[in-house]
Design a protein around this motif. Structure first.
Motif, PDB file in Angstrom:
ATOM      1  N   VAL A  77      34.987  29.049 -32.927  1.00 38.54           N
ATOM      2  CA  VAL A  77      34.056  27.917 -32.870  1.00 38.54           C
ATOM      3  C   VAL A  77      33.971  27.363 -31.451  1.00 38.54           C
ATOM      4  CG1 VAL A  77      33.656  25.548 -33.636  1.00 38.54           C
ATOM      5  CG2 VAL A  77      34.328  27.288 -35.298  1.00 38.54           C
ATOM      6  N   GLU A  78      35.120  27.200 -30.811  1.00 41.05           N
ATOM      7  CA  GLU A  78      35.127  26.672 -29.448  1.00 41.05           C
ATOM      8  C   GLU A  78      34.391  27.613 -28.500  1.00 41.05           C
ATOM      9  OE1 GLU A  78      39.177  25.983 -28.421  1.00 41.05           O
ATOM     10  OE2 GLU A  78      39.390  24.237 -29.727  1.00 41.05           O
ATOM     11  N   TRP A  79      34.611  28.908 -28.685  1.00 43.37           N
ATOM     12  CA  TRP A  79      33.946  29.883 -27.824  1.00 43.37           C
ATOM     13  C   TRP A  79      32.434  29.854 -28.043  1.00 43.37           C
ATOM     14  CZ3 TRP A  79      36.371  32.413 -24.026  1.00 43.37           C
ATOM     15  CH2 TRP A  79      35.600  33.331 -23.313  1.00 43.37           C
ATOM     16  N   ALA A  80      32.026  29.787 -29.297  1.00 44.03           N
ATOM     17  CA  ALA A  80      30.599  29.734 -29.605  1.00 44.03           C
ATOM     18  C   ALA A  80      29.963  28.477 -29.018  1.00 44.03           C
ATOM     19  CB  ALA A  80      30.390  29.780 -31.117  1.00 44.03           C
ATOM     20  N   GLY A  81      30.681  27.364 -29.084  1.00 40.25           N
ATOM     21  CA  GLY A  81      30.162  26.128 -28.517  1.00 40.25           C
ATOM     22  C   GLY A  81      29.996  26.211 -27.011  1.00 40.25           C
ATOM     23  N   ALA A  82      30.968  26.829 -26.343  1.00 40.06           N
ATOM     24  CA  ALA A  82      30.872  26.999 -24.888  1.00 40.06           C
ATOM     25  C   ALA A  82      29.692  27.896 -24.533  1.00 40.06           C
ATOM     26  CB  ALA A  82      32.173  27.594 -24.354  1.00 40.06           C
ATOM     27  N   PHE A  83      29.506  28.967 -25.294  1.00 38.35           N
ATOM     28  CA  PHE A  83      28.383  29.877 -25.061  1.00 38.35           C
ATOM     29  C   PHE A  83      27.053  29.138 -25.164  1.00 38.35           C
ATOM     30  CE2 PHE A  83      25.073  32.474 -27.055  1.00 38.35           C
ATOM     31  CZ  PHE A  83      24.926  33.493 -26.129  1.00 38.35           C
ATOM     32  N   LEU A  84      26.895  28.337 -26.207  1.00 31.55           N
ATOM     33  CA  LEU A  84      25.643  27.608 -26.402  1.00 31.55           C
ATOM     34  C   LEU A  84      25.406  26.602 -25.284  1.00 31.55           C
ATOM     35  CD1 LEU A  84      25.769  26.956 -30.259  1.00 31.55           C
ATOM     36  CD2 LEU A  84      24.342  28.623 -29.049  1.00 31.55           C
ATOM     37  N   ARG A  85      26.468  25.965 -24.840  1.00 28.00           N
ATOM     38  CA  ARG A  85      26.300  24.978 -23.768  1.00 28.00           C
ATOM     39  C   ARG A  85      25.898  25.658 -22.462  1.00 28.00           C
ATOM     40  NH1 ARG A  85      30.247  19.857 -22.184  1.00 28.00           N
ATOM     41  NH2 ARG A  85      28.595  18.724 -21.079  1.00 28.00           N
ATOM     42  N   ILE A  86      26.514  26.793 -22.172  1.00 29.07           N
ATOM     43  CA  ILE A  86      26.158  27.534 -20.962  1.00 29.07           C
ATOM     44  C   ILE A  86      24.720  28.037 -21.051  1.00 29.07           C
ATOM     45  CG2 ILE A  86      26.634  29.659 -19.675  1.00 29.07           C
ATOM     46  CD1 ILE A  86      29.631  29.165 -20.388  1.00 29.07           C
ATOM     47  N   ARG A  87      24.338  28.525 -22.223  1.00 32.02           N
ATOM     48  CA  ARG A  87      22.947  28.979 -22.434  1.00 32.02           C
ATOM     49  C   ARG A  87      21.977  27.841 -22.136  1.00 32.02           C
ATOM     50  NH1 ARG A  87      19.508  32.580 -23.421  1.00 32.02           N
ATOM     51  NH2 ARG A  87      19.368  33.252 -25.564  1.00 32.02           N
ATOM     52  N   GLN A  88      22.294  26.660 -22.649  1.00 34.17           N
ATOM     53  CA  GLN A  88      21.426  25.504 -22.442  1.00 34.17           C
ATOM     54  C   GLN A  88      21.410  25.082 -20.975  1.00 34.17           C
ATOM     55  OE1 GLN A  88      19.368  24.183 -24.498  1.00 34.17           O
ATOM     56  NE2 GLN A  88      18.727  22.396 -23.303  1.00 34.17           N
ATOM     57  N   ASP A  89      22.569  25.108 -20.341  1.00 34.88           N
ATOM     58  CA  ASP A  89      22.642  24.736 -18.925  1.00 34.88           C
ATOM     59  C   ASP A  89      21.768  25.645 -18.067  1.00 34.88           C
ATOM     60  OD1 ASP A  89      24.436  22.718 -19.484  1.00 34.88           O
ATOM     61  OD2 ASP A  89      26.207  23.910 -18.981  1.00 34.88           O
ATOM     62  N   ILE A  90      21.830  26.937 -18.338  1.00 35.26           N
ATOM     63  CA  ILE A  90      21.041  27.892 -17.557  1.00 35.26           C
ATOM     64  C   ILE A  90      19.549  27.599 -17.700  1.00 35.26           C
ATOM     65  CG2 ILE A  90      20.376  30.327 -17.397  1.00 35.26           C
ATOM     66  CD1 ILE A  90      23.273  31.026 -18.117  1.00 35.26           C
ATOM     67  N   GLN A  91      19.149  27.206 -18.898  1.00 35.33           N
ATOM     68  CA  GLN A  91      17.740  26.923 -19.155  1.00 35.33           C
ATOM     69  C   GLN A  91      17.278  25.617 -18.515  1.00 35.33           C
ATOM     70  OE1 GLN A  91      15.469  28.833 -20.765  1.00 35.33           O
ATOM     71  NE2 GLN A  91      16.984  30.448 -21.053  1.00 35.33           N
ATOM     72  N   THR A  92      18.159  24.628 -18.469  1.00 38.31           N
ATOM     73  CA  THR A  92      17.728  23.286 -18.065  1.00 38.31           C
ATOM     74  C   THR A  92      18.127  22.893 -16.646  1.00 38.31           C
ATOM     75  OG1 THR A  92      19.717  22.315 -19.059  1.00 38.31           O
ATOM     76  CG2 THR A  92      17.750  22.469 -20.441  1.00 38.31           C
ATOM     77  N   LEU A  93      19.215  23.459 -16.135  1.00 40.60           N
ATOM     78  CA  LEU A  93      19.718  23.035 -14.829  1.00 40.60           C
ATOM     79  C   LEU A  93      19.424  24.025 -13.706  1.00 40.60           C
ATOM     80  CD1 LEU A  93      23.224  21.675 -15.939  1.00 40.60           C
ATOM     81  CD2 LEU A  93      21.064  20.422 -15.716  1.00 40.60           C
TER      82      LEU A  93
END
Length: 224
Positions: A99-115
């Motif tokens: 779960v923690e790994w999946a959460g980190a993956f999603l956050r990084i995915r979002q960061d790449i898209q938005t930042l």
């Protein structure tokens, strides 16, 4: 058979095998089997937030299913010890790590898209399209070099990482980090690439072919 008779490691590996095959060769008939297997895995998680995270992350074509199978869910073999990842006392720990790994993956995915510019940060746009990966270079995209607990979070000149990336890179955020969370997989194939290849830390930029050969000779402690 009742899913409770299967260990979470077995359920995860079953899902990985089916999902990777589906990503490589999309097949409507195969989708049903993948969905059933995924449901059996998700049934092991009882918090809605955990299920939601896994539902978003695990089917993603860039989620590193194969690499998690080789690290978090792989047995650990040392000279004088052996850790069997099918021990039932490890199930809660393995589930939480997933779960923690999946959460980190999603956050990084979002960061790449938005930042950042998602079309230029990595070696290919991570837009769900099968763009051609780089070829004709010494790197075989095996991902072994990224089976690490962390690196100094030193960005290239004129690049500023979000604060939470510093912990991801240094190995200080994820419990028992065995793999760089910025390593993505390519549509179920045994090909892995850095999600921030063009802005990766300086310590990663200096990693060369000689370092690669040494790393391959020392594959670590993970078994099958």
């Amino acid at each position: 058979m009742n899913c409770q008779e299967h260990h979470i490691t077995e359920l995860f590996k079953q899902y990985v095998g089916l999902q990777q095959t589906l990503l490589i060769r999309p097949d409507t008939a195969q989708q049903h089997a993948v969905n059933c297997c995924f449901k059996r895995l998700l049934d092991r998680f009882h918090r809605e937030t955990d299920v939601s995270i896994l539902l978003q992350a695990l089917p993603d074509p860039y989620f590193p299913l194969g690499m998690l199978e080789q690290t978090i869910f792989a047995d650990v073999v040392g000279m004088r010890f052996f850790i069997n990842k099918k021990r039932y006392d490890l199930e809660p720990i393995l589930g939480q790590e997933l779960v923690e790994w999946a959460g980190a993956f999603l956050r990084i995915r979002q960061d790449i898209q938005t930042l950042f510019d998602p079309n230029t940060v990595t070696c290919i746009p991570v837009d769900g399209t099968r763009h051609h990966l780089p070829s004709g270079q010494w790197c075989g995209l095996c991902g072994v070099c990224c089976q690490i607990g962390g690196v100094p979070p030193d960005p290239p000149a004129n690049v500023v990482y979000p604060d939470h990336w510093l912990g991801f890179l240094a190995g200080e955020t994820l419990e028992n980090q065995q793999l760089c969370p910025f390593l993505f997989q390519y549509f179920g194939e045994p090909l892995y690439f850095c999600a921030i290849h063009n802005i990766k830390p300086l310590s990663c930029l200096v990693f060369d072919q000689k370092d690669c050969r040494r790393r391959l000779e020392d594959r670590g402690l993970h078994g099958s």
